[in-house]
Design a protein around this motif. Structure first.
Motif, PDB file in Angstrom:
ATOM      1  N   TYR A   7      50.806  33.474  42.112  1.00  0.00           N
ATOM      2  CA  TYR A   7      50.692  32.811  40.812  1.00  0.00           C
ATOM      3  C   TYR A   7      49.523  31.833  40.795  1.00  0.00           C
ATOM      4  O   TYR A   7      48.758  31.777  39.819  1.00  0.00           O
ATOM      5  CB  TYR A   7      51.982  32.073  40.466  1.00  0.00           C
ATOM      6  CG  TYR A   7      51.831  31.190  39.250  1.00  0.00           C
ATOM      7  CD1 TYR A   7      51.814  31.742  37.969  1.00  0.00           C
ATOM      8  CD2 TYR A   7      51.648  29.804  39.381  1.00  0.00           C
ATOM      9  CE1 TYR A   7      51.646  30.936  36.849  1.00  0.00           C
ATOM     10  CE2 TYR A   7      51.479  28.997  38.267  1.00  0.00           C
ATOM     11  CZ  TYR A   7      51.475  29.574  37.002  1.00  0.00           C
ATOM     12  OH  TYR A   7      51.280  28.782  35.904  1.00  0.00           O
ATOM     13  N   ILE A   8      49.379  31.046  41.863  1.00  0.00           N
ATOM     14  CA  ILE A   8      48.285  30.085  41.941  1.00  0.00           C
ATOM     15  C   ILE A   8      46.936  30.799  41.846  1.00  0.00           C
ATOM     16  O   ILE A   8      46.015  30.332  41.167  1.00  0.00           O
ATOM     17  CB  ILE A   8      48.369  29.263  43.246  1.00  0.00           C
ATOM     18  CG1 ILE A   8      49.607  28.358  43.210  1.00  0.00           C
ATOM     19  CG2 ILE A   8      47.107  28.441  43.454  1.00  0.00           C
ATOM     20  CD1 ILE A   8      49.864  27.606  44.504  1.00  0.00           C
ATOM     21  N   SER A   9      46.833  31.946  42.510  1.00  0.00           N
ATOM     22  CA  SER A   9      45.586  32.720  42.462  1.00  0.00           C
ATOM     23  C   SER A   9      45.292  33.198  41.040  1.00  0.00           C
ATOM     24  O   SER A   9      44.157  33.106  40.560  1.00  0.00           O
ATOM     25  CB  SER A   9      45.675  33.927  43.405  1.00  0.00           C
ATOM     26  OG  SER A   9      45.888  33.517  44.736  1.00  0.00           O
ATOM     27  N   MET A  13      42.233  31.947  38.465  1.00  0.00           N
ATOM     28  CA  MET A  13      41.311  32.876  37.809  1.00  0.00           C
ATOM     29  C   MET A  13      41.273  32.628  36.302  1.00  0.00           C
ATOM     30  O   MET A  13      40.200  32.646  35.684  1.00  0.00           O
ATOM     31  CB  MET A  13      41.727  34.317  38.099  1.00  0.00           C
ATOM     32  CG  MET A  13      41.504  34.765  39.527  1.00  0.00           C
ATOM     33  SD  MET A  13      42.062  36.467  39.814  1.00  0.00           S
ATOM     34  CE  MET A  13      41.044  37.370  38.643  1.00  0.00           C
ATOM     35  N   MET A  14      42.434  32.387  35.702  1.00  0.00           N
ATOM     36  CA  MET A  14      42.485  32.122  34.260  1.00  0.00           C
ATOM     37  C   MET A  14      41.715  30.855  33.906  1.00  0.00           C
ATOM     38  O   MET A  14      41.071  30.780  32.854  1.00  0.00           O
ATOM     39  CB  MET A  14      43.946  32.002  33.793  1.00  0.00           C
ATOM     40  CG  MET A  14      44.709  33.306  33.817  1.00  0.00           C
ATOM     41  SD  MET A  14      46.320  33.179  32.985  1.00  0.00           S
ATOM     42  CE  MET A  14      47.169  31.992  34.039  1.00  0.00           C
ATOM     43  N   VAL A  15      41.795  29.860  34.773  1.00  0.00           N
ATOM     44  CA  VAL A  15      41.121  28.585  34.520  1.00  0.00           C
ATOM     45  C   VAL A  15      39.609  28.713  34.683  1.00  0.00           C
ATOM     46  O   VAL A  15      38.832  28.191  33.874  1.00  0.00           O
ATOM     47  CB  VAL A  15      41.668  27.502  35.473  1.00  0.00           C
ATOM     48  CG1 VAL A  15      40.790  26.259  35.438  1.00  0.00           C
ATOM     49  CG2 VAL A  15      43.102  27.142  35.103  1.00  0.00           C
ATOM     50  N   ILE A  16      39.194  29.425  35.731  1.00  0.00           N
ATOM     51  CA  ILE A  16      37.769  29.496  36.074  1.00  0.00           C
ATOM     52  C   ILE A  16      36.973  30.375  35.117  1.00  0.00           C
ATOM     53  O   ILE A  16      35.811  30.079  34.801  1.00  0.00           O
ATOM     54  CB  ILE A  16      37.607  30.000  37.522  1.00  0.00           C
ATOM     55  CG1 ILE A  16      38.143  28.939  38.501  1.00  0.00           C
ATOM     56  CG2 ILE A  16      36.151  30.314  37.832  1.00  0.00           C
ATOM     57  CD1 ILE A  16      38.178  29.392  39.942  1.00  0.00           C
ATOM     58  N   ILE A  17      37.592  31.457  34.620  1.00  0.00           N
ATOM     59  CA  ILE A  17      36.870  32.345  33.705  1.00  0.00           C
ATOM     60  C   ILE A  17      36.421  31.550  32.478  1.00  0.00           C
ATOM     61  O   ILE A  17      37.239  30.930  31.802  1.00  0.00           O
ATOM     62  CB  ILE A  17      37.768  33.530  33.269  1.00  0.00           C
ATOM     63  CG1 ILE A  17      38.083  34.420  34.465  1.00  0.00           C
ATOM     64  CG2 ILE A  17      37.081  34.348  32.169  1.00  0.00           C
ATOM     65  CD1 ILE A  17      39.053  35.540  34.156  1.00  0.00           C
ATOM     66  N   PRO A  18      35.117  31.544  32.178  1.00  0.00           N
ATOM     67  CA  PRO A  18      34.590  30.741  31.058  1.00  0.00           C
ATOM     68  C   PRO A  18      35.218  31.133  29.724  1.00  0.00           C
ATOM     69  O   PRO A  18      35.408  32.308  29.427  1.00  0.00           O
ATOM     70  CB  PRO A  18      33.090  31.074  31.072  1.00  0.00           C
ATOM     71  CG  PRO A  18      32.813  31.524  32.463  1.00  0.00           C
ATOM     72  CD  PRO A  18      34.050  32.259  32.900  1.00  0.00           C
ATOM     73  N   LEU A 164      45.327  22.727  38.145  1.00  0.00           N
ATOM     74  CA  LEU A 164      44.149  23.535  38.457  1.00  0.00           C
ATOM     75  C   LEU A 164      43.079  23.360  37.384  1.00  0.00           C
ATOM     76  O   LEU A 164      41.879  23.276  37.694  1.00  0.00           O
ATOM     77  CB  LEU A 164      44.533  25.018  38.575  1.00  0.00           C
ATOM     78  CG  LEU A 164      45.387  25.402  39.787  1.00  0.00           C
ATOM     79  CD1 LEU A 164      45.844  26.856  39.675  1.00  0.00           C
ATOM     80  CD2 LEU A 164      44.598  25.200  41.086  1.00  0.00           C
ATOM     81  N   ALA A 165      43.517  23.296  36.128  1.00  0.00           N
ATOM     82  CA  ALA A 165      42.574  23.101  35.023  1.00  0.00           C
ATOM     83  C   ALA A 165      41.879  21.747  35.142  1.00  0.00           C
ATOM     84  O   ALA A 165      40.658  21.643  34.966  1.00  0.00           O
ATOM     85  CB  ALA A 165      43.301  23.216  33.690  1.00  0.00           C
ATOM     86  N   VAL A 166      42.650  20.710  35.455  1.00  0.00           N
ATOM     87  CA  VAL A 166      42.081  19.371  35.589  1.00  0.00           C
ATOM     88  C   VAL A 166      41.047  19.337  36.712  1.00  0.00           C
ATOM     89  O   VAL A 166      39.929  18.825  36.542  1.00  0.00           O
ATOM     90  CB  VAL A 166      43.192  18.330  35.858  1.00  0.00           C
ATOM     91  CG1 VAL A 166      42.577  16.988  36.263  1.00  0.00           C
ATOM     92  CG2 VAL A 166      44.051  18.153  34.619  1.00  0.00           C
ATOM     93  N   LEU A 167      41.400  19.878  37.872  1.00  0.00           N
ATOM     94  CA  LEU A 167      40.491  19.868  39.021  1.00  0.00           C
ATOM     95  C   LEU A 167      39.205  20.631  38.716  1.00  0.00           C
ATOM     96  O   LEU A 167      38.095  20.162  39.019  1.00  0.00           O
ATOM     97  CB  LEU A 167      41.187  20.479  40.244  1.00  0.00           C
ATOM     98  CG  LEU A 167      42.353  19.673  40.825  1.00  0.00           C
ATOM     99  CD1 LEU A 167      43.025  20.449  41.951  1.00  0.00           C
ATOM    100  CD2 LEU A 167      41.863  18.326  41.325  1.00  0.00           C
TER     101      LEU A 167
END
Length: 209
Positions: A7-9, A13-18, A164-167
């Motif tokens: 789930y973390i992975s 990925m959802m957060v990093i994708i622009p 993850l989004a914050v970081l």
């Protein structure tokens, strides 16, 4: 543990994708500095918290199953992104580092207005994004044990996504700020701002389709 790591992975990925959040962050940080960027991140977090509350209350399924409600939120979100994109494209000025320092030291600090605007832009962009609710009813349930306390697990998964989004986005804020010091060129900044405006309009059109 394995399922949690999976789930973390996926969440990472959802957060990093622009996406629209990334463009908003770039626009606000580039135009008004790191503090505006941090307020943008705060707006995103507040928006995610809103959808987490909706999911806990069981309203996420209602929204997803209601074509009228889902589409209403979707089209409002699309229109808002297009509005922000057009506003960014036609913005008259981009603050230089010297101007931002002068504003920070001035008795009447107008940057607070930009900070509030940055927060509200990110908040409304996230609240008016019904696709976020799909994450709560399609992806998160796959990692929830139905024999356990569902709401507690949901809060945990949502908290991981938010953290993850914050970081990630705070890292982007300081990367953009660092790059701006090396690219302290008003023409470049203006061109980049117009580009983010066009991209935001594109995301708005895509959201509305």
């Amino acid at each position: 543990m394995d399922s949690l790591l999976t789930y973390i992975s996926i969440a990472a990925m959802m957060v990093i994708i622009p996406g629209a959040d990334t463009m908003l962050l770039v626009k606000n940080t580039l135009s008004y500095g790191t503090k505006a960027g941090r307020y943008t991140v705060l707006g995103m977090v507040t928006g995610l918290s809103f959808w987490t509350l909706i999911a806990i209350l069981g309203l996420s399924v209602v929204i997803a199953q209601s074509v009228i409600l889902f589409n209403t939120i979707k089209y409002l979100g699309a229109a808002y992104l297009i509005y922000l994109g057009i506003k960014s494209f036609f913005a008259k000025s981009v603050f230089s580092l010297e101007e931002m320092k002068e504003q920070a030291n001035s008795p009447v600090n107008s940057s607070s207005t930009h900070n509030k605007e940055s927060f509200m832009q990110a908040l409304l962009s996230n609240v008016l994004n019904p696709k976020t609710v799909l994450v709560y009813i399609t992806i998160m349930p796959q990692f929830i044990d139905l024999n356990g306390h569902i709401n507690q697990q949901l809060i945990l998964l949502a908290s991981i996504l938010t953290l993850l989004a914050v970081l990630w986005f705070l890292t982007l804020v300081y990367v953009i700020d660092y790059a701006k010091k090396w690219l302290n060129n008003s023409k470049f900044q203006k061109a980049f701002q117009k580009s983010t405006g066009i991209i935001l309009v594109g995301f708005g059109v895509k959201t509305g389709i």
